[in-house]
Design a protein around this motif. Structure first.
Motif, PDB file in Angstrom:
ATOM      1  N   GLN A  76       6.750  -3.622  -3.996  1.00  0.00           N
ATOM      2  CA  GLN A  76       5.662  -3.129  -4.837  1.00  0.00           C
ATOM      3  C   GLN A  76       5.781  -1.625  -4.962  1.00  0.00           C
ATOM      4  N   GLU A 126      -1.500   0.533   0.512  1.00  0.00           N
ATOM      5  CA  GLU A 126      -1.365  -0.800   1.084  1.00  0.00           C
ATOM      6  C   GLU A 126      -2.149  -1.823   0.265  1.00  0.00           C
ATOM      7  N   TRP A 127      -3.282  -1.404  -0.253  1.00  0.00           N
ATOM      8  CA  TRP A 127      -4.070  -2.327  -1.077  1.00  0.00           C
ATOM      9  C   TRP A 127      -3.339  -2.662  -2.378  1.00  0.00           C
ATOM     10  N   ALA A 154       9.255  -8.938  -1.097  1.00  0.00           N
ATOM     11  CA  ALA A 154       8.799  -8.512  -2.422  1.00  0.00           C
ATOM     12  C   ALA A 154       8.541  -7.011  -2.405  1.00  0.00           C
ATOM     13  N   ASP A 184       4.451   6.144   5.688  1.00  0.00           N
ATOM     14  CA  ASP A 184       3.930   4.784   5.553  1.00  0.00           C
ATOM     15  C   ASP A 184       4.517   4.056   4.347  1.00  0.00           C
ATOM     16  N   GLN A 196       1.092 -12.338  11.331  1.00  0.00           N
ATOM     17  CA  GLN A 196       2.328 -12.775  10.684  1.00  0.00           C
ATOM     18  C   GLN A 196       2.061 -13.340   9.295  1.00  0.00           C
ATOM     19  N   VAL A 197       1.018 -14.142   9.199  1.00  0.00           N
ATOM     20  CA  VAL A 197       0.654 -14.675   7.888  1.00  0.00           C
ATOM     21  C   VAL A 197       0.370 -13.536   6.916  1.00  0.00           C
ATOM     22  N   LYS A 216       6.670  -0.032  -1.265  1.00  0.00           N
ATOM     23  CA  LYS A 216       6.656  -0.722   0.015  1.00  0.00           C
ATOM     24  C   LYS A 216       7.231  -2.114  -0.211  1.00  0.00           C
ATOM     25  N   GLY A 259       1.504 -10.481   7.101  1.00  0.00           N
ATOM     26  CA  GLY A 259       2.542  -9.453   7.002  1.00  0.00           C
ATOM     27  C   GLY A 259       1.966  -8.097   7.326  1.00  0.00           C
ATOM     28  N   SER A 293      -1.970 -14.669   2.240  1.00  0.00           N
ATOM     29  CA  SER A 293      -1.590 -13.435   2.913  1.00  0.00           C
ATOM     30  C   SER A 293      -2.569 -12.314   2.600  1.00  0.00           C
ATOM     31  N   VAL A 302      -2.734  -6.626  -3.318  1.00  0.00           N
ATOM     32  CA  VAL A 302      -3.099  -7.363  -4.522  1.00  0.00           C
ATOM     33  C   VAL A 302      -1.909  -7.562  -5.451  1.00  0.00           C
ATOM     34  N   GLY A 303      -0.887  -6.698  -5.301  1.00  0.00           N
ATOM     35  CA  GLY A 303       0.238  -6.791  -6.217  1.00  0.00           C
ATOM     36  C   GLY A 303       1.281  -7.808  -5.819  1.00  0.00           C
ATOM     37  N   ARG A 304       1.533  -7.941  -4.518  1.00  0.00           N
ATOM     38  CA  ARG A 304       2.704  -8.717  -4.115  1.00  0.00           C
ATOM     39  C   ARG A 304       2.483  -9.777  -3.052  1.00  0.00           C
ATOM     40  N   ARG A 305       1.255  -9.974  -2.598  1.00  0.00           N
ATOM     41  CA  ARG A 305       1.062 -11.031  -1.616  1.00  0.00           C
ATOM     42  C   ARG A 305       0.316 -12.208  -2.231  1.00  0.00           C
ATOM     43  N   VAL A 313      -3.431  -3.944 -10.820  1.00  0.00           N
ATOM     44  CA  VAL A 313      -2.744  -5.135 -10.339  1.00  0.00           C
ATOM     45  C   VAL A 313      -3.728  -6.214  -9.894  1.00  0.00           C
ATOM     46  N   ILE A 356       1.022   0.609  10.640  1.00  0.00           N
ATOM     47  CA  ILE A 356       1.503   1.978  10.415  1.00  0.00           C
ATOM     48  C   ILE A 356       0.606   2.711   9.419  1.00  0.00           C
ATOM     49  N   TYR A 357       0.254   2.015   8.349  1.00  0.00           N
ATOM     50  CA  TYR A 357      -0.443   2.666   7.242  1.00  0.00           C
ATOM     51  C   TYR A 357      -1.841   3.159   7.595  1.00  0.00           C
ATOM     52  N   GLY A 404       3.214  -5.692 -10.318  1.00  0.00           N
ATOM     53  CA  GLY A 404       3.019  -6.929  -9.588  1.00  0.00           C
ATOM     54  C   GLY A 404       3.407  -8.158 -10.389  1.00  0.00           C
ATOM     55  N   THR A 438       7.169  -6.097   1.229  1.00  0.00           N
ATOM     56  CA  THR A 438       6.458  -7.028   2.106  1.00  0.00           C
ATOM     57  C   THR A 438       7.459  -7.743   3.006  1.00  0.00           C
ATOM     58  N   VAL A 439       6.933  -8.421   4.016  1.00  0.00           N
ATOM     59  CA  VAL A 439       7.821  -9.147   4.918  1.00  0.00           C
ATOM     60  C   VAL A 439       8.593 -10.241   4.190  1.00  0.00           C
ATOM     61  N   VAL A 483      -4.926  -0.187  -7.981  1.00  0.00           N
ATOM     62  CA  VAL A 483      -5.476  -1.385  -7.330  1.00  0.00           C
ATOM     63  C   VAL A 483      -6.186  -2.237  -8.379  1.00  0.00           C
ATOM     64  N   VAL A 535      -0.170  -2.918  -2.666  1.00  0.00           N
ATOM     65  CA  VAL A 535       0.806  -3.927  -2.233  1.00  0.00           C
ATOM     66  C   VAL A 535       0.107  -5.263  -2.037  1.00  0.00           C
TER      67      VAL A 535
END
Lengths: 258, 258
Positions: free
Chosen positions: B79, A147-148, B77, B101, A233-234, B71, A236, A159, A152-155, B152, A240-241, B197, B73-74, B149, A150
């Motif tokens: 990753q 998740e981390w 995107a 997950d 929501q901000v 994964k 995302g 976010s 740093v990579g895509r938000r 990215v 689950i993870y 990323g 994102t909402v 981590v 994701v």
DNA sequence: CGGGTCGTTGACTCTCATCAACCCTCGTGG
DNA sequence: CCACGAGGGTTGATGAGAGTCAACGACCCG
């Protein structure tokens, strides 16, 4: 100077409660877990618990306080890769891998229990149920790392920070260290920057806008989340993870007496 | 349509060789490992092997081909969080965690072996040495996640891509799937972008400059690294995190007959 | 030979980094 | 009790690295 008193008896019971829920432990398992040898130590904020490249010969369990894992690039940039809270092993891998691949440092003053590698290994072989329960810890850590990546990579910055705050809120709540979405965040803004791959300046600006928008409230190092749904929501954020179905609630109470 | 022929006998021996080196297996261990029930399946490129949210009831081992975890994102995107090569379990966590997950998808056509969760669990409990050996897999995966981590989070586009290429070079070499720093990279530039990323456009530009500077050579999907030391420096690549002392060389040969 | 996927390139934009002050708070010590 | 220093937080001005948009080209497969 002052050292918190430790209640040795409760030290390993912490683990026991955690692992009980993950595998069917029998009396022999429980006893073996409680008889693990350990050495207690208190470390000051910012001190290193483990350094990249170290040969590994012991595993460290956090009894009280917060710690973080990080790596430094050749250019000197630091990236925080994990945050450890009371009840966590900071380096379960030390039991089975030979060389540390990252640094672990204390955020706050920490109460630590060091357990010799050989004792851990012997425990795993003699008590497969315990090994399984601890392995699950490793697997959940792995999920958090994903998740981390994701994060740093895509938000975007907003976010990312929101996500970090959401993750802490849930983890600390489960550990009994937060209530009603309010908790003490032991990180400086610079450390938040290192955890999110941003700069301290930008973190500061984002925190202010989140505050201005009513998504968080700050008071010193305390963070409150007045509108969980909105922040979630901000961010995302989807929990689950964290695999909370395998993490007992109210696991770790700070093990400190006045 | 066409299915590669599988040599069933060699399927699980793959694992055996891998785990032999990590723990002292006895004959009973070896036999139990080789007697694991499994179901073979071939999947086409881009097909899903696992989806986030799935209930987990089986574990998947790659016999041939490449797969990746990702994964979304909402905001939509994507990753990529991991790359799996022949000989890897793509989801060892499926044996012990309850819900997926992340997604796992095939890069190329893949030959897979699915092993029931219950069989894995029984194996762990009856054969602690095997559990330990597999746990080490999980720990190394965790170490790779940490490095991702950092990648990215704190490296610029050039270093990021160089690092990815360095990591593959070493992992594939160790698996016997690359030689002399030349290997087939099963990813499109868009997928490289999702792993680092970045955007596909930027990946393209960086790859071209790396090529122009003589740091890599490209020919279709093949990548050659004419100057390892130079690329390694650009990447800030240090292979400690791969824990290669615990990964046997020439482990996995593609298990496919014409 | 036609369509689709992937790669390539240019022009423009924007998020976030950088640089540089300044401020606030708190602990310390004279 | 106040001066001082240090760490952390805040703010503005400016710039760079990467994203976006758009079009075209190369290659592969049926």
């Amino acid at each position: 100077m002052r050292r918190s008193a430790i209640v040795p008896d409760s030290v390993l019971k912490l683990m026991l409660r955690k692992f009980e829920r993950r595998a069917a432990l029998d009396d022999a398992d429980r006893q073996a877990l409680l008889e693990l040898p350990y050495r207690l130590q208190t470390v000051e904020p910012a001190s290193y618990i483990l350094r990249e490249g170290d040969r590994l010969d012991r595993t460290c369990l956090i009894l009280g306080g917060f710690a973080f894992g990080h790596k430094v690039t050749v250019e000197g940039a630091r990236q925080i890769v994990s945050v450890h809270i009371p009840g966590d092993f900071v380096d379960l891998e030390a039991s089975l891998l030979n060389v540390a691949d990252h640094n672990v440092q204390a955020f706050t003053r920490c109460e630590l229990a060091f357990i010799p590698r050989d004792a851990m290994r012997a425990l795993f072989l003699a008590h497969p149920q315990i090994a399984t329960a601890m392995w699950i810890d490793t697997l959940i850590d792995g999920s958090i790392f994903r998740e981390w990546v994701v994060n740093v990579g895509r938000r975007d910055a907003r976010s990312r920070i929101a996500h970090l705050l959401c993750e802490f809120a849930r983890r600390l709540e489960v550990a009994g260290l937060a209530d009603e979405y309010r908790y003490e965040l032991p990180m400086t803004q610079e450390q938040i920057a290192d955890a999110t791959g941003l700069t301290p300046v930008h973190v500061n600006r984002i925190l202010k806008t989140l505050d201005r928008e009513g998504l968080i409230r700050r008071d010193r190092r305390f963070v409150a989340i007045p509108n969980w749904a909105a922040l979630r929501q901000v961010a995302g954020f989807s929990e689950i993870y964290l695999h909370l179905d395998q993490v007992p609630r109210d696991l770790a109470r700070p093990v400190q007496a006045a």
